[in-house]
Design an enzyme around this catalytic site. Structure first.
Site, short mmCIF file in Angstrom:
data_model
loop_
_atom_site.label_atom_id
_atom_site.label_comp_id
_atom_site.label_asym_id
_atom_site.label_seq_id
_atom_site.Cartn_x
_atom_site.Cartn_y
_atom_site.Cartn_z
CG ASN A 1 -27.36 -3.83 53.89
OD1 ASN A 1 -27.11 -3.77 55.10
ND2 ASN A 1 -26.44 -4.09 52.99
CD GLN B 1 -32.03 -1.81 52.02
OE1 GLN B 1 -33.05 -2.28 51.52
NE2 GLN B 1 -30.96 -1.53 51.30
CB THR C 1 -24.79 24.19 43.95
OG1 THR C 1 -23.83 25.24 43.90
CG2 THR C 1 -26.06 24.65 43.23
CB CYS D 1 -21.71 -0.90 48.96
SG CYS D 1 -23.04 0.28 48.68
#
Length: 425
Positions: free
Chosen positions: A192, A220, A278, A369
């Site tokens: 990345n 990526q 869910t 990140c």
């Protein structure tokens, strides 16, 4: 009402003229996240306000939502050339990576413990997890690196394989690291930060020969070939919606049938019991739509990205002295089409990023990140970038919405920004 006698003076006309000239907004951080394709958004909208049922419900609204999920699963499976039942929808790619790594390693640990409980006791006393060995690389995304750190805390033995100076992992290094106790190998498909495309197929062949589950983070690499899980010889593969012009908050994990894996989120029996919670129906539908569009348009799209990437790299290296390209050569087919990782000598990457931001150029100084951390990039350290250059790297990553005009604006603006920053030091 009072009349402003100075409203139409020449000076005010000049000020007004420049006031309506906005700074261009050049988004070159697509490796972090991509804008959602309007076609993807259109496919998602009905599942917010019309077909909003819970797919676990037995009524018509629920069944309609379930059909949408099933259709999305089939779309993804067809592209990856696998069974629909082998596709697990997760909340993010980070979650999918954690499920692949922690889930597989822990499943093997439980198998050993079960066998130990049924066998005769021995005089040796050692942790069961001490016997379990896993392999990864030193250039992984934090969403892979940190789960392996967690396994180390739990007593697993972890080998971190290095890369060469261009970021390539040598498949032979993987084979040399394998022991009789190795239960998982995880190597990213494409880096990345510096854009290196790894020899995943060859590594997969080695793992297949040794009967070891092989995981790859392919977030990526969604637009490159091959992406056929059988051709890649992978047991587990991760993808991410926000990297393919789809929505954020959706990831998938391919889990080859027969692969032992334990859930890391506990609750209901969703996703074959591997991912409780869910279903995010709009995001699942959006992911499948985005993935299908990306694969259908990949040849034209990649050619466009390579054109922009090469123009930017050539322009920066030619016009700005003491700049260096990280990763494979632009002429190599082992570099991601959209990636240009460039190091600027004598520059702090964070300062450069902020100055570019003021000029309307949006980039990253590494993995999004990891932004804000003072630690140098693990990947840049691994490829041997000198200490005095570690903090001077900018990652430019293109998207299909970018144009040659965007590149020209960067090449016109960036040299002066770099010159001024270097004058400060």
């Amino acid at each position: 009402m009072a009349h402003n006698d100075h409203a139409d003076t020449p000076l005010n006309k000049i000020i007004s003229k420049f006031a309506i000239m906005p700074i261009p907004q050049i988004y070159l951080d697509n490796a972090s996240t991509t804008p959602t394709d309007p076609r993807v958004l259109k496919s998602m909208l009905p599942y917010f306000s019309e077909e909003y049922g819970n797919p676990e419900s037995l009524h018509t609204k629920g069944k309609n939502a379930l059909v949408a999920i099933d259709n999305a699963r089939e779309t993804v499976a067809e592209i990856l050339n696998c069974r629909p039942s082998e596709i697990i929808f997760c909340g993010t790619a980070t979650e999918a990576n954690n499920l692949a790594i922690l889930g597989t390693a822990r499943a093997f640990s439980l198998t050993i413990q079960a066998k130990s409980n049924t066998s005769q006791p021995t005089s040796q006393s050692s942790s069961q997890t001490d016997k379990i060995h896993v392999i990864t690389s030193l250039i992984e995304h934090s969403a892979v690196r940190n789960p392996f750190e967690q396994l180390e805390k739990e007593g697993f033995s972890v080998t971190h394989v290095p890369s060469d100076k261009e970021g390539f992992i040598n498949p032979q290094d993987i084979e040399k690291a394998i022991t009789s106790q190795t239960t998982l190998v995880s190597i990213m498909y494409a880096n990345n930060e510096i854009g290196t495309i790894e020899p995943i197929k060859e590594i997969g062949e080695i793992c297949k020969k040794h009967n070891i589950p092989f995981h790859t983070d392919a977030c990526q690499a969604a637009a490159i070939d091959p992406l056929n899980v059988n051709e890649l010889n992978v047991s587990l593969l991760t993808l991410n919606g926000s990297k393919i012009y789809g929505p954020k908050g959706i990831g998938i994990l391919y889990v080859k049938q027969g692969t032992k894996i334990e859930p890391i989120i506990h609750g209901g029996s969703h996703e074959k019991g591997l991912r409780a919670g869910t279903h995010n129906v709009p995001a699942i539908v959006g992911f499948a739509t985005a993935f299908k569009i990306l694969r259908e348009e990949k040849e034209k799209g990649n050619a466009h990205l390579i054109l922009l990437r090469n123009k930017l790299i050539e322009g920066i290296l030619k016009t700005i002295p003491d700049t260096y390209l990280n990763g494979p050569s632009p002429s190599s087919n082992k570099r991601l089409p959209a990636n240009a990782s460039i190091t600027f000598k004598g520059i702090n990457g964070q300062e450069l990023l902020l100055q570019m931001d003021e000029s309307g150029i949006y980039v990253s100084s590494g993995a999004a990140c990891s932004e804000g951390t003072e630690k140098p990039s693990t990947t840049l350290c691994t490829i041997g970038l000198p200490q005095n250059l570690l903090h001077g790297t900018i990652r430019f990553s293109f998207g299909k919405q970018n144009t040659e005009n965007d590149v020209e604006y960067v090449l016109k603006t960036l040299p002066e920004i770099v010159r001024k920053l270097r004058q400060r030091t």
